[in-house]
Write a protein that holds these residues in place. Structure first.
Motif, PDB file in Angstrom:
ATOM      1  N   MET A   1       0.763  -1.251   0.165  1.00 19.62           N
ATOM      2  CA  MET A   1      -0.110  -0.053  -0.104  1.00 19.62           C
ATOM      3  C   MET A   1       1.012   1.169  -0.200  1.00 19.62           C
ATOM      4  N   PRO A   2       0.533   2.103  -0.934  1.00 15.60           N
ATOM      5  CA  PRO A   2       1.337   3.526  -0.905  1.00 15.60           C
ATOM      6  C   PRO A   2       1.135   4.237   0.274  1.00 15.60           C
ATOM      7  N   GLY A   3       1.887   4.738   1.032  1.00 16.55           N
ATOM      8  CA  GLY A   3       1.600   5.823   2.195  1.00 16.55           C
ATOM      9  C   GLY A   3       1.239   6.998   1.720  1.00 16.55           C
ATOM     10  N   ASN A   4       1.686   7.963   2.556  1.00 17.88           N
ATOM     11  CA  ASN A   4       0.990   9.354   2.405  1.00 17.88           C
ATOM     12  C   ASN A   4       1.986  10.240   1.622  1.00 17.88           C
ATOM     13  N   GLU A   5       3.176   9.600   1.265  1.00 19.14           N
ATOM     14  CA  GLU A   5       4.073  10.358   0.504  1.00 19.14           C
ATOM     15  C   GLU A   5       3.665  10.716  -0.944  1.00 19.14           C
ATOM     16  N   MET A   6       4.167  12.158  -0.888  1.00 16.25           N
ATOM     17  CA  MET A   6       3.564  12.827  -2.280  1.00 16.25           C
ATOM     18  C   MET A   6       4.995  13.028  -3.354  1.00 16.25           C
ATOM     19  N   VAL A   7       4.579  12.950  -4.585  1.00 17.78           N
ATOM     20  CA  VAL A   7       5.594  13.279  -5.479  1.00 17.78           C
ATOM     21  C   VAL A   7       5.135  14.589  -6.237  1.00 17.78           C
ATOM     22  N   THR A   8       6.274  15.184  -6.600  1.00 17.40           N
ATOM     23  CA  THR A   8       5.910  16.513  -7.763  1.00 17.40           C
ATOM     24  C   THR A   8       5.958  15.924  -8.884  1.00 17.40           C
ATOM     25  N   VAL A   9       4.827  16.439  -9.857  1.00 18.82           N
ATOM     26  CA  VAL A   9       4.805  15.860 -11.144  1.00 18.82           C
ATOM     27  C   VAL A   9       4.559  17.191 -12.020  1.00 18.82           C
ATOM     28  N   TRP A  10       4.761  17.227 -13.441  1.00 12.81           N
ATOM     29  CA  TRP A  10       4.120  18.293 -14.331  1.00 12.81           C
ATOM     30  C   TRP A  10       2.655  18.051 -14.054  1.00 12.81           C
ATOM     31  N   GLU A  11       1.935  19.133 -14.086  1.00  9.29           N
ATOM     32  CA  GLU A  11       0.678  19.432 -14.167  1.00  9.29           C
ATOM     33  C   GLU A  11       0.023  18.606 -15.767  1.00  9.29           C
ATOM     34  N   LYS A  12       0.599  19.356 -16.803  1.00 10.17           N
ATOM     35  CA  LYS A  12       0.528  18.352 -18.038  1.00 10.17           C
ATOM     36  C   LYS A  12       1.588  18.687 -19.005  1.00 10.17           C
ATOM     37  N   ASP A  13       1.957  19.577 -19.519  1.00 11.97           N
ATOM     38  CA  ASP A  13       3.141  19.561 -20.403  1.00 11.97           C
ATOM     39  C   ASP A  13       4.215  20.335 -19.544  1.00 11.97           C
ATOM     40  N   PRO A  14       5.371  19.819 -20.006  1.00 10.60           N
ATOM     41  CA  PRO A  14       6.623  20.640 -19.275  1.00 10.60           C
ATOM     42  C   PRO A  14       6.866  22.021 -19.641  1.00 10.60           C
ATOM     43  N   SER A  15       6.312  22.353 -20.783  1.00 12.64           N
ATOM     44  CA  SER A  15       6.613  23.537 -21.428  1.00 12.64           C
ATOM     45  C   SER A  15       5.766  24.655 -20.514  1.00 12.64           C
ATOM     46  N   SER A  16       4.785  24.216 -19.812  1.00 11.94           N
ATOM     47  CA  SER A  16       3.930  25.146 -19.291  1.00 11.94           C
ATOM     48  C   SER A  16       4.675  25.594 -17.738  1.00 11.94           C
ATOM     49  N   GLY A  17       5.667  24.803 -17.164  1.00 11.69           N
ATOM     50  CA  GLY A  17       6.389  24.936 -16.050  1.00 11.69           C
ATOM     51  C   GLY A  17       5.632  24.756 -14.924  1.00 11.69           C
ATOM     52  N   ARG A  18       4.231  24.273 -15.010  1.00 12.60           N
ATOM     53  CA  ARG A  18       3.350  24.028 -13.855  1.00 12.60           C
ATOM     54  C   ARG A  18       3.263  22.691 -13.334  1.00 12.60           C
ATOM     55  N   THR A  19       3.774  22.689 -12.157  1.00 13.33           N
ATOM     56  CA  THR A  19       3.845  21.272 -11.303  1.00 13.33           C
ATOM     57  C   THR A  19       2.624  21.161 -10.363  1.00 13.33           C
ATOM     58  N   ARG A  20       2.432  19.832  -9.855  1.00 17.26           N
ATOM     59  CA  ARG A  20       1.522  19.672  -8.778  1.00 17.26           C
ATOM     60  C   ARG A  20       2.080  18.410  -8.031  1.00 17.26           C
ATOM     61  N   GLN A  21       1.312  18.541  -6.885  1.00 14.96           N
ATOM     62  CA  GLN A  21       1.637  17.314  -6.143  1.00 14.96           C
ATOM     63  C   GLN A  21       0.578  16.058  -6.105  1.00 14.96           C
ATOM     64  N   ALA A  22       1.048  15.032  -6.184  1.00 18.43           N
ATOM     65  CA  ALA A  22       0.342  13.770  -6.470  1.00 18.43           C
ATOM     66  C   ALA A  22       0.505  12.767  -5.339  1.00 18.43           C
ATOM     67  N   PRO A  23      -0.274  11.748  -4.913  1.00 20.11           N
ATOM     68  CA  PRO A  23       0.099  10.757  -4.031  1.00 20.11           C
ATOM     69  C   PRO A  23       1.000   9.779  -4.878  1.00 20.11           C
ATOM     70  N   LYS A  24       2.168   9.180  -3.997  1.00 18.23           N
ATOM     71  CA  LYS A  24       3.147   8.431  -4.501  1.00 18.23           C
ATOM     72  C   LYS A  24       2.804   7.444  -5.307  1.00 18.23           C
ATOM     73  N   PRO A  25       2.748   6.977  -6.458  1.00 10.56           N
ATOM     74  CA  PRO A  25       2.163   6.000  -7.342  1.00 10.56           C
ATOM     75  C   PRO A  25       2.806   4.600  -7.227  1.00 10.56           C
ATOM     76  N   ASP A  26       2.041   3.598  -7.107  1.00 17.09           N
ATOM     77  CA  ASP A  26       2.613   2.389  -7.030  1.00 17.09           C
ATOM     78  C   ASP A  26       2.282   1.696  -8.596  1.00 17.09           C
ATOM     79  N   ILE A  27       3.474   1.476  -9.236  1.00 16.79           N
ATOM     80  CA  ILE A  27       3.504   1.086 -10.566  1.00 16.79           C
ATOM     81  C   ILE A  27       3.215  -0.558 -10.387  1.00 16.79           C
ATOM     82  N   ASN A  28       3.472  -1.027  -9.288  1.00 12.54           N
ATOM     83  CA  ASN A  28       3.294  -2.643  -9.226  1.00 12.54           C
ATOM     84  C   ASN A  28       1.832  -2.937  -8.742  1.00 12.54           C
ATOM     85  N   GLU A  29       0.978  -2.003  -8.662  1.00 14.91           N
ATOM     86  CA  GLU A  29      -0.276  -2.432  -8.165  1.00 14.91           C
ATOM     87  C   GLU A  29      -1.341  -2.975  -9.182  1.00 14.91           C
TER      88      GLU A  29
END
Ligand code: ZN
Length: 341
Positions: A1-29
């Motif tokens: 189970m993923p914990g409460n850890e967050m990661v920073t990712v692009w909101e959509k395109d890198p050219s916008s420069g806008r990032t957001r926080q998202a729960p740390k994803p589990d690629i093995n789910e």
């Protein structure tokens, strides 16, 4: 189970420069599990780092796979098996990305025109969710996989772009950005940060191969390309010209899809010119289900665009507000034959 850890990712395109926080994803789910090369790094906020790019890819692919999973037969599985291997940055020095039926592969590249701008295909959510779309379409209908029919090859590329668009709409921060943008324009049917697929990637592609990208992105779903039989346009060249190559020709179907989506959203929103974030999210789910239903069981045919248009109209029939909309758009764009005159 993923914990409460967050990661920073692009909101959509890198050219916008806008990032957001998202729960740390589990690629093995399960059920749609991924196996990444390289192995999991620490979380990073440094947008120029390989560690940051890893988490952008992990979040986008997890979000995309989770978005499509409800459309898949249970137990859902990738075509290659339980795990889909992802190579985030192959060292071939090319600007490229690929799903070859077994593995998702991304690489990076630059252009003499922008020597300081190195673009990583595997760090652009649109490209990630486009390639994921290929793998999802492969699950939905294996019969479409063998190459050989021009309109099916173009539909595959369109499905990738439709996947990028629908997966982007699962990000609430991006929906807010987009609605501010489109409401300022007074209409959703406008060139926007949603319709412009892979803006940063497209900038470099255009500098390397001007015919392979549009002026402000890789491909714009807001377009007015009407259907013409691919055999009649095979020899054309030029970035804004429609050609019979799968990526170029895909814009015919994607444009109709996007116009229909905008109209379906307006038809369902309480205030047609001011849809809410939740109305936009629900419309994206409806469109996902219509697309998946029309793809499942589709046969191989030369006139695949018109055939799929008719299947989408049928698939939209359970909601009385919908079928007239794709009927109008697909007919006006000559994807479906109109009245005989
Ligand atoms: Zn593709």
């Amino acid at each position: 189970m993923p914990g409460n850890e967050m990661v920073t990712v692009w909101e959509k395109d890198p050219s916008s420069g806008r990032t957001r926080q998202a729960p740390k994803p589990d690629i093995n789910e399960p059920p749609l599990r991924f196996y990444f090369l390289p192995p999991e790094p620490p979380v990073s906020d440094d947008t120029d780092s390989a560690d940051f790019r890893y988490w952008v890819a992990a979040e986008a692919l997890r979000r995309g796979a989770d978005f499509w999973t409800p459309c898949l037969k249970v137990p859902a599985s990738w075509i290659p098996g339980e795990m889909l291997q992802v190579r985030l940055d192959t060292p071939n020095g090319d600007l490229n990305s690929d799903y070859d039926g077994n593995i998702l592969t991304f690489s990076h590249g630059s252009s003499p025109a922008y020597p300081g701008l190195v673009v990583y295909a595997g760090a652009t959510p649109d490209i990630l969710c486009h390639e994921l779309g290929h793998a999802i379409l492969h699950i939905l209908n294996k019969d479409l996989w063998p190459p050989g029919i021009v309109e099916i090859e173009a539909f595959k590329e369109s499905f990738g772009d439709m996947s990028a668009i629908l997966c982007a709409l699962q990000v609430s921060e991006f929906r807010d950005t987009l609605l501010a943008e489109t409401q300022a324009a007074g209409t959703f049917w406008v060139s926007s940060s949603l319709s412009r697929i892979a803006e940063q990637f497209g900038k470099v592609v255009r500098a390397v191969a001007p015919e392979d990208a549009e002026v402000d992105c890789l491909r714009n779903a807001w377009n007015h390309h009407d259907y013409e039989a691919p055999a009649t346009i095979a020899d054309r060249h030029g970035p804004d010209m429609l050609t019979a190559s799968p990526h170029s020709f895909s814009r015919v179907f994607t444009g109709a899809f996007y116009e229909a989506f905008a109209a379906m959203l307006a038809a369902k929103a309480a205030k047609s010119t001011r849809p809410t974030s939740e109305e936009l999210r629900i419309a994206s789910i409806h469109m996902r289900d219509i697309l998946a239903k029309s793809v499942i069981g589709a046969q191989r045919r030369d006139d695949f665009f018109g055939y799929m248009a008719a299947r989408m109209i049928d698939a939209s029939a359970p909601d009385a507000a919908y079928p007239a909309i794709p009927t109008d758009v697909f007919t006006r764009r000559s994807i479906l034959p109109g009245a005989i005159v």
